[in-house]
Write a protein that holds these residues in place. Structure first.
Motif, PDB file in Angstrom:
ATOM      1  N   MET A   1       0.345   9.849 -20.363  1.00  0.00           N
ATOM      2  CA  MET A   1      -0.124   8.801 -18.536  1.00  0.00           C
ATOM      3  C   MET A   1       0.521   8.657 -17.838  1.00  0.00           C
ATOM      4  SD  MET A   1      -1.064   4.875 -18.998  1.00  0.00           S
ATOM      5  CE  MET A   1      -2.162   5.298 -20.016  1.00  0.00           C
ATOM      6  N   HIS A   2       0.246   9.199 -16.678  1.00  0.00           N
ATOM      7  CA  HIS A   2       0.725   9.665 -14.819  1.00  0.00           C
ATOM      8  C   HIS A   2       0.920   7.985 -15.212  1.00  0.00           C
ATOM      9  CE1 HIS A   2       2.037  10.966 -11.299  1.00  0.00           C
ATOM     10  NE2 HIS A   2       0.930   9.760 -10.744  1.00  0.00           N
ATOM     11  N   THR A   3       2.904   8.136 -14.496  1.00  0.00           N
ATOM     12  CA  THR A   3       3.682   7.573 -14.152  1.00  0.00           C
ATOM     13  C   THR A   3       3.382   7.093 -11.971  1.00  0.00           C
ATOM     14  OG1 THR A   3       5.109   7.416 -16.391  1.00  0.00           O
ATOM     15  CG2 THR A   3       5.527   5.902 -13.578  1.00  0.00           C
ATOM     16  N   PRO A   4       2.862   5.839 -11.596  1.00  0.00           N
ATOM     17  CA  PRO A   4       2.084   6.285 -10.094  1.00  0.00           C
ATOM     18  C   PRO A   4       4.020   6.492 -10.014  1.00  0.00           C
ATOM     19  CG  PRO A   4       1.459   4.478 -11.513  1.00  0.00           C
ATOM     20  CD  PRO A   4       2.370   5.394 -12.239  1.00  0.00           C
ATOM     21  N   LEU A   5       3.972   7.234  -8.547  1.00  0.00           N
ATOM     22  CA  LEU A   5       5.411   7.738  -7.863  1.00  0.00           C
ATOM     23  C   LEU A   5       5.065   6.441  -6.637  1.00  0.00           C
ATOM     24  CD1 LEU A   5       8.423   8.884  -7.322  1.00  0.00           C
ATOM     25  CD2 LEU A   5       7.314  10.482  -6.439  1.00  0.00           C
ATOM     26  N   VAL A   6       6.189   5.734  -6.093  1.00  0.00           N
ATOM     27  CA  VAL A   6       6.361   4.975  -5.177  1.00  0.00           C
ATOM     28  C   VAL A   6       7.076   5.318  -4.346  1.00  0.00           C
ATOM     29  CG1 VAL A   6       5.754   2.979  -3.787  1.00  0.00           C
ATOM     30  CG2 VAL A   6       5.059   3.254  -6.610  1.00  0.00           C
ATOM     31  N   ALA A   7       7.221   5.545  -2.565  1.00  0.00           N
ATOM     32  CA  ALA A   7       7.842   6.196  -2.274  1.00  0.00           C
ATOM     33  C   ALA A   7       8.203   5.206  -0.771  1.00  0.00           C
ATOM     34  CB  ALA A   7       8.258   7.172  -1.994  1.00  0.00           C
ATOM     35  N   VAL A   8      10.354   4.813  -1.287  1.00  0.00           N
ATOM     36  CA  VAL A   8      10.078   3.697  -0.029  1.00  0.00           C
ATOM     37  C   VAL A   8      11.057   4.201   0.954  1.00  0.00           C
ATOM     38  CG1 VAL A   8      11.084   1.478   0.147  1.00  0.00           C
ATOM     39  CG2 VAL A   8      10.367   2.024  -2.100  1.00  0.00           C
ATOM     40  N   VAL A   9      10.508   4.460   1.893  1.00  0.00           N
ATOM     41  CA  VAL A   9      10.573   5.058   3.258  1.00  0.00           C
ATOM     42  C   VAL A   9      12.558   3.743   4.313  1.00  0.00           C
ATOM     43  CG1 VAL A   9      11.288   6.470   5.505  1.00  0.00           C
ATOM     44  CG2 VAL A   9       9.054   6.075   4.550  1.00  0.00           C
ATOM     45  N   ALA A  10      13.393   4.053   4.337  1.00  0.00           N
ATOM     46  CA  ALA A  10      14.472   3.383   4.395  1.00  0.00           C
ATOM     47  C   ALA A  10      15.146   4.843   5.625  1.00  0.00           C
ATOM     48  CB  ALA A  10      15.955   3.826   3.827  1.00  0.00           C
ATOM     49  N   PHE A  11      15.815   3.682   6.626  1.00  0.00           N
ATOM     50  CA  PHE A  11      16.259   3.918   7.462  1.00  0.00           C
ATOM     51  C   PHE A  11      17.562   4.055   8.501  1.00  0.00           C
ATOM     52  CE2 PHE A  11      12.732   1.573   8.303  1.00  0.00           C
ATOM     53  CZ  PHE A  11      12.817   0.076   9.179  1.00  0.00           C
ATOM     54  N   ASN A  12      17.737   3.859   9.703  1.00  0.00           N
ATOM     55  CA  ASN A  12      19.225   3.690  10.488  1.00  0.00           C
ATOM     56  C   ASN A  12      18.891   2.344  10.695  1.00  0.00           C
ATOM     57  OD1 ASN A  12      21.807   4.591   9.365  1.00  0.00           O
ATOM     58  ND2 ASN A  12      20.977   6.206  10.917  1.00  0.00           N
ATOM     59  N   VAL A  25       9.791  -5.625  -6.204  1.00  0.00           N
ATOM     60  CA  VAL A  25       8.061  -5.111  -7.059  1.00  0.00           C
ATOM     61  C   VAL A  25       7.670  -4.399  -7.584  1.00  0.00           C
ATOM     62  CG1 VAL A  25       5.703  -5.983  -6.496  1.00  0.00           C
ATOM     63  CG2 VAL A  25       7.063  -7.002  -5.192  1.00  0.00           C
ATOM     64  N   PHE A  26       8.306  -3.248  -7.007  1.00  0.00           N
ATOM     65  CA  PHE A  26       7.062  -2.065  -7.720  1.00  0.00           C
ATOM     66  C   PHE A  26       8.929  -1.514  -8.961  1.00  0.00           C
ATOM     67  CE2 PHE A  26       5.144  -1.717  -4.136  1.00  0.00           C
ATOM     68  CZ  PHE A  26       3.747  -1.695  -4.762  1.00  0.00           C
ATOM     69  N   GLY A  27      10.186  -1.908  -8.321  1.00  0.00           N
ATOM     70  CA  GLY A  27      11.300  -1.342  -9.421  1.00  0.00           C
ATOM     71  C   GLY A  27      11.794  -2.608 -10.635  1.00  0.00           C
ATOM     72  N   ASP A  28      10.024  -3.555 -10.894  1.00  0.00           N
ATOM     73  CA  ASP A  28      10.177  -4.094 -11.621  1.00  0.00           C
ATOM     74  C   ASP A  28      10.193  -3.758 -13.225  1.00  0.00           C
ATOM     75  OD1 ASP A  28      10.373  -6.628 -13.554  1.00  0.00           O
ATOM     76  OD2 ASP A  28       9.507  -8.015 -12.491  1.00  0.00           O
ATOM     77  N   THR A  29      11.694  -4.481 -14.188  1.00  0.00           N
ATOM     78  CA  THR A  29      12.338  -3.507 -15.306  1.00  0.00           C
ATOM     79  C   THR A  29      11.339  -4.189 -16.568  1.00  0.00           C
ATOM     80  OG1 THR A  29      14.605  -3.983 -15.284  1.00  0.00           O
ATOM     81  CG2 THR A  29      13.743  -1.983 -13.905  1.00  0.00           C
ATOM     82  N   HIS A  30      11.260  -5.544 -16.276  1.00  0.00           N
ATOM     83  CA  HIS A  30      10.716  -6.514 -17.761  1.00  0.00           C
ATOM     84  C   HIS A  30       9.785  -5.725 -17.841  1.00  0.00           C
ATOM     85  CE1 HIS A  30       9.482  -9.934 -20.112  1.00  0.00           C
ATOM     86  NE2 HIS A  30      10.666 -10.396 -19.204  1.00  0.00           N
ATOM     87  N   PRO A  31      10.160  -5.433 -20.098  1.00  0.00           N
ATOM     88  CA  PRO A  31       9.730  -5.224 -20.659  1.00  0.00           C
ATOM     89  C   PRO A  31       7.132  -5.325 -19.995  1.00  0.00           C
ATOM     90  CG  PRO A  31      11.051  -5.691 -21.056  1.00  0.00           C
ATOM     91  CD  PRO A  31      10.819  -7.063 -19.986  1.00  0.00           C
ATOM     92  N   ASP A  32       6.928  -6.489 -19.567  1.00  0.00           N
ATOM     93  CA  ASP A  32       6.015  -6.975 -19.773  1.00  0.00           C
ATOM     94  C   ASP A  32       5.129  -6.042 -18.392  1.00  0.00           C
ATOM     95  OD1 ASP A  32       5.173  -7.702 -22.093  1.00  0.00           O
ATOM     96  OD2 ASP A  32       6.093 -10.488 -20.883  1.00  0.00           O
ATOM     97  N   PHE A  36       6.785   2.274 -12.873  1.00  0.00           N
ATOM     98  CA  PHE A  36       5.770   3.343 -11.360  1.00  0.00           C
ATOM     99  C   PHE A  36       7.439   3.823 -11.482  1.00  0.00           C
ATOM    100  CE2 PHE A  36       4.091  -0.084 -10.765  1.00  0.00           C
ATOM    101  CZ  PHE A  36       2.235   0.022 -10.209  1.00  0.00           C
ATOM    102  N   GLN A  37       7.332   4.957 -11.027  1.00  0.00           N
ATOM    103  CA  GLN A  37       8.742   6.122 -10.390  1.00  0.00           C
ATOM    104  C   GLN A  37       8.633   5.299  -8.931  1.00  0.00           C
ATOM    105  OE1 GLN A  37       8.666  10.451 -11.444  1.00  0.00           O
ATOM    106  NE2 GLN A  37       6.769  10.149 -12.197  1.00  0.00           N
ATOM    107  N   LEU A  38      10.851   4.846  -8.711  1.00  0.00           N
ATOM    108  CA  LEU A  38       9.790   4.281  -7.636  1.00  0.00           C
ATOM    109  C   LEU A  38      11.198   5.507  -6.837  1.00  0.00           C
ATOM    110  CD1 LEU A  38      10.058   2.033  -5.311  1.00  0.00           C
ATOM    111  CD2 LEU A  38      12.524   0.911  -6.712  1.00  0.00           C
ATOM    112  N   ARG A  39      11.463   5.691  -5.855  1.00  0.00           N
ATOM    113  CA  ARG A  39      12.099   6.558  -4.838  1.00  0.00           C
ATOM    114  C   ARG A  39      12.564   5.744  -3.523  1.00  0.00           C
ATOM    115  NH1 ARG A  39      12.352   7.685  -9.770  1.00  0.00           N
ATOM    116  NH2 ARG A  39      11.802   9.950 -10.901  1.00  0.00           N
ATOM    117  N   VAL A  40      13.848   5.544  -2.809  1.00  0.00           N
ATOM    118  CA  VAL A  40      13.754   4.951  -2.131  1.00  0.00           C
ATOM    119  C   VAL A  40      14.051   6.558  -0.986  1.00  0.00           C
ATOM    120  CG1 VAL A  40      14.849   4.192  -0.445  1.00  0.00           C
ATOM    121  CG2 VAL A  40      14.692   2.851  -2.221  1.00  0.00           C
TER     122      VAL A  40
END
Length: 315
Positions: A1-12, A25-32, A36-40
């Motif tokens: 199953m595809h795990t959606p990739l969420v990219a969050v853009v950071a800047f100075n 929200v997208f990095g919540d690691t609770h079993p329930d 998501f794959q979260l990438r900053v």
């Protein structure tokens, strides 16, 4: 199953709060929680300095945006400054291939600078609404809402409305129950009705166990099909109507009537998504009585009919 990739853009000069919202929200690691794959991703070479004076070491760059399912711009440091051209180009390319592009708070400026919002409805922080409208007259600005979605482009109002928007994305992909579970852990409402002027004084307490009011809340949640009224609820906790009204608002931040409606709407969402019950039966189970009452209140709250919600979210 595809795990959606969420990219969050950071800047100075990014605000730590704005960066933390989508990460929480997208990095919540609770079993329930949904996965998501979260990438900053850094819009500029790191380390990146935050407005709080500390640096953030970012492990990913803009190349991640080329294969992200959802891209979130959590804010922008200065409305007078144009975002880096590589970032704008990456957003355009992502939107063209069908990725979901999100601008939280002043992040709407970045989406507008990329030309993505032309002819579309959008929103941003109310304090910058006039400035945004003057800079981007081709955008259909709606400054009275918490978030707007149109053609896979989503923008949100200021600060805490970013939480509302991110919970909407969870609800969109994984249903109301998943959004409610994450909202509970964040101690925020799973869905706020109203516009930017609305604020929550105090979310419903899940820690005040053992009190008569907490027991009432649990009991009413378990029996939403019953015709609860202000007087019957006050009687159950042995309070006068006036005392009950005051204490309920102090505990939850909203009136008993508002809370009851929100609970019934949330139950109707779950039933629409997780069952094949007809609308008439869902109206009964959620305590709305009639299908017409459910349709009217549901559309007022969410902007769509129960049938349209079921078609969009079921499964």
């Amino acid at each position: 199953m595809h795990t959606p990739l969420v990219a969050v853009v950071a800047f100075n000069q990014i605000s730590p709060f704005h960066l933390a919202v989508p990460c929480a929200v997208f990095g919540d690691t609770h079993p329930d929680s949904p996965r998501f794959q979260l990438r900053v991703c850094g819009a500029e070479p790191g380390p990146l300095r935050t407005t709080a004076g500390f640096d953030v070491a970012v492990m990913h760059d803009l190349s991640t945006l080329a294969h992200a399912d959802t891209i979130i711009i959590p804010s922008w440091r200065n409305p007078d400054e144009r975002a880096p051209e590589p970032l704008l180009a990456a957003l355009v390319a992502a939107q063209r291939r069908g990725a979901q592009v999100v601008g939280l708070c002043l992040g709407a400026y970045v989406l507008a600078q990329a030309g993505l919002l032309e002819g579309h409805r959008a929103t941003t922080h109310w304090a910058f609404a006039d400035d945004f409208a003057a800079r981007f007259p081709e955008v259909l600005l709606d400054a009275d809402v918490l978030y707007v979605e149109e053609d896979n482009l989503i923008t949100s109002a200021g600060t805490a409305a970013g939480i509302d928007c991110c919970l909407h994305l969870i609800r969109q992909r994984h249903g109301a129950e998943s959004a409610s579970l994450i909202a509970r852990r964040l101690v925020v409402p799973p869905h706020r009705q109203g516009g930017q002027a609305q604020f929550v004084e105090q979310p419903i307490s899940y820690t005040a166990r053992g009190s008569r009011l907490a027991e009432l809340i649990d009991a009413v949640r378990a029996s939403l099909h019953v015709p609860h009224t202000l007087d019957t609820m006050a009687t159950q906790v042995m309070m006068s109507r006036r005392t009950f009204t005051r204490q309920f608002r102090q505990t939850t931040g909203i009136s008993a009537g508002e809370w009851l409606l929100n609970e019934r709407l949330a139950l109707s969402q779950r039933l629409l998504e997780g069952s094949d019950q007809p609308i008439e039966r869902i109206a009964e189970l959620a305590g709305f009585g009639t299908a017409s009452s459910l349709r009217s209140l549901f559309k007022r709250a969410f902007g769509v009919t129960p049938s349209a919600w079921r078609q969009s979210f079921k499964g």
